[in-house]
Design an enzyme around this catalytic site. Structure first.
Site, PDB file in Angstrom:
ATOM      1  N   HIS A 193       0.887  -1.156   0.057  1.00 10.90           N
ATOM      2  CA  HIS A 193      -0.072  -0.234   0.132  1.00 10.90           C
ATOM      3  C   HIS A 193       0.755   1.248   0.006  1.00 10.90           C
ATOM      4  O   HIS A 193       0.277   2.127   0.272  1.00 10.90           O
ATOM      5  CB  HIS A 193      -1.014   0.016   0.989  1.00 10.90           C
ATOM      6  CG  HIS A 193      -1.938  -1.204   1.223  1.00 10.90           C
ATOM      7  ND1 HIS A 193      -1.638  -2.377   1.915  1.00 10.90           N
ATOM      8  CD2 HIS A 193      -3.073  -1.350   0.463  1.00 10.90           C
ATOM      9  CE1 HIS A 193      -2.692  -3.267   1.653  1.00 10.90           C
ATOM     10  NE2 HIS A 193      -3.674  -2.597   0.983  1.00 10.90           N
ATOM     11  N   GLY A 194       2.214   1.201  -0.260  1.00 14.18           N
ATOM     12  CA  GLY A 194       3.028   2.301  -0.540  1.00 14.18           C
ATOM     13  C   GLY A 194       3.397   2.982   0.829  1.00 14.18           C
ATOM     14  O   GLY A 194       3.848   4.199   0.675  1.00 14.18           O
TER      15      GLY A 194
END
Length: 190
Positions: free
Chosen positions: A155-156
């Site tokens: 999810h970064g």
């Protein structure tokens, strides 16, 4: 002993003494028997909840870090979870110390995350605090994110070299487990 005379229901006199009566002895024996019975049930119940030998064997692990050069990180496993052990360079330590801790989502300094006198060794659980993915950045050639630490590809989330969350959805820094140095080159985790 003082004696007391009482009348029975049939009109005869009965002599009672202040000492232990037969009824008292029966009550004490019954309570003792119940206590022993309760203990004999509880002891096996409690001991069956103790961890097994294979679980106790995983309670701690020792890692030799003598081959880890400054700027390198290694992955290991503890309690079936990935662990990152990073040997920070003086530049990485300086960069981590320059960050305003108050500006961080989960405010911790590098000194809070390392042991005194061993600030170059950072030991963290290799599990992103967002949804439990394993971040990249511990192995050579992996993406380290915008802050040179770790990057979670799910999810970064971006972590800095002190494994502190700097960008992305993760709410907390990578967790630092209990650990100690058994020698200059051996770390005991757990």
């Amino acid at each position: 002993m003082a004696e007391q005379v009482t009348m029975n229901q049939d009109g005869t006199a009965a002599v009672e003494s202040d000492g232990v009566r037969r009824r008292d002895f029966i009550n004490i024996a019954a309570v003792s028997f119940a206590g022993v019975g309760g203990a004999s049930v509880l002891i096996p119940l409690i001991t069956q909840m103790a961890p097994s030998k294979d679980v106790l064997a995983q309670a701690s692990t020792e890692v030799d870090v003598s081959a880890v050069q400054p700027g390198q990180a290694i992955k290991t496993v503890w309690r079936k979870q990935p662990m990152f052990i990073r040997n920070l360079t003086p530049e990485e330590i300086s960069a981590a110390d320059k960050v305003d801790v108050a500006s961080l989502r989960d405010p911790q300094s590098l000194a809070d995350r390392t042991l005194p006198g061993k600030t170059n060794w950072l030991v963290t659980l290799g599990v992103c605090t967002h949804l439990g993915c394993v971040p990249l950045g511990a192995a050579a050639g992996e993406v380290k994110g915008e802050f040179g630490g770790y990057f979670c590809p799910c999810h970064g989330s971006h972590y800095d070299t002190a494994a502190r969350i700097r960008k992305g959805p993760a709410p907390k820094n990578l967790e630092v487990p209990e650990y100690e140095f058994l020698s200059d080159t051996v770390i005991k985790i757990g």
